[in-house]
Scaffold this active site. Sequence first.
Site: not given
Length: 604
Positions: A2, A27, A74, A98-99, A477, A481, A484, A500, A599
């Site tokens: 948020c 964010r 969010w 926010n939280g 990574e 990417k 996402e 394996h 973010k």
Amino acid sequence: MCGIIGIVGVTPVSGRLVDSLRRLEYRGYDSAGIAGLVGGRIERRRAEGKLRNLETLLIEDPLTATTGIGHTRWATHGAPSVRNAHPQVAGRVAVVHNGIIENFAALKAQLIGQGRRFESDTDTEVVAHLIDRELERGLEPLPAFKAALDQLSGAYALAVLIQGEDSQVMGARRGSPLVVGEGQGEMFIGTDALGLGPFTNRIIHLDDGDFVAIDHQRARIFDRAGVSVNRAMRVVPAASALVEKGNYRHFMEKEIHDQPDACQHTLSAYIDPITSTVSSPGVDFSAIDRLQIVACGTASYAGMIARYLFESLAGLPTDVEIASEFRYREPALRPGALALAISQSGETADTLAALRWCKDRGIMTAALVNSPESTMAREVDVVFPTHAGPEIGVASTKAFTSQVAALTALAIAAARQRGRIDAAEEARLAGVLLEAPRLIAEAILDDGWILPVAQEIAKARDVLYLGRGAMFPLALEGALKLKEISYIHAEGYAAGELKHGPIALVDEATPIIVIAPSDALFDKTSSNMSEVIARGGRVVLITDNQGAGHAPEGVNVVIAPACDPLIAPLVFAVPIQVIAYQVAVLKGADVDQPRNLAKSVTVE
Ligand code: M6R
């Protein structure tokens, strides 16, 4: 996560509240809202989805308030909807948050027992009710706010508006970021300096536990105990100018192109090009017997790359752990260890909690952060900076390569301090590392290989990434990417693990992206490619010219600049970023604000 803004203004604020929320879009959010005091009463406008929906609402039904608060939400408690969007209102009080209020269920039950009615599924609504209850009990606004804060556990940054208090906004922070901005006859509170960029660059960073009341002229700040305190005001350099996309289509594209400069600036904090010496300001690695890295997501992959370097160059035993798991295994760390958090934002809740866990046990703490005023930077013993500039795209690019650049420099410094290399070798390695910005720029320019590959990948449902040595974290990574921003399922594996298990996934429909510069491990990885091809799999090989010459028959090649293995993670990061970016663009995805993602993840 948020974003918050609060303005005590002299002219109508709704346009500016939305402007600020737009700067906080990076964010991540799924609804937005604002509230203001009109004729002494609280009025609010809220909309699900993007900010343009809120703007449309404001065109149809303007808000004329000169004092107001705003929020991008969010969702954590309660689905994204208008009902759950902030500001949440109870009686005379409007709140944005926010939280996560961890004890909200118990508080809500208590408040319902007292006859209060709830309209939303959010944890935030209890805060509005608590303040309103204290006002009903006869407290003045600020004591009522403090009394409510004392009942909360969990993490919060809050902005609060009270009916009848036309020239006041109150705020508080515990575990989530909040800053104060000073204007001319106007005052602001907000999530960060970027959000306040269009209004002021005079920023006061609140300490954890602080609460504040702003009016037209001043900010009255109090610590957790309610004692009035002064916090330093800093002039933040040109915050407003730094978040423009320029001629790029997306922030991610711009940030990929920013990488040579970002790495150059970052390296200049560690390498003296005149003396060719490398430093680690604040830490003497000869006095450290173990390095414990904690981080989340992309930052944890930078940490995994660093482990190779700290162990092979400096002989320093190094562990890397995902911050969200770190505390739960009661790590056996002793004084003598250094706990190093890696974080772009410096606000990631799990990373912060892991650092605090170490601090509480007397372990020396350091943070490699891109935000020098972040909570992590303020709490650790030593700050190692990256100088990537603000990163807006949710998918991290320049922050990652800047982290890897800084960590590579620190590993060289550690090797020298621990007597593993002499001055000549330090100078040679420093020279190699200083080549990285130029080679990253070359890799960015030479992206003509990638479009045909991206067109193939865009059709896939699943993609595997393989790498060996320091290319293994890059495989992780690359997969992160891609998933996402393009929503294609992707997994990264150590190339040696293929047999394996993952080899069972190999078929024509599952492209395998192999990251393999022509180094000592190339031949082994080449065998893995042959195994895939023999089973009808399709391979994309990211390598250099020499590697391309030795690639097995039938692989599709993407060429990156040849480089020393020390900086291969930096140079080879570029093609994996560009592949993910181009695939997402081909799929028409929301590159900079992918669904469900934030973010800065400021809740655990
Ligand atoms: O701000 P931080 O570096 O602490 O963030 C950590 C992760 O949330 C972040 O790297 C995330 O994985 C990115 N979206 C990856 O692109």
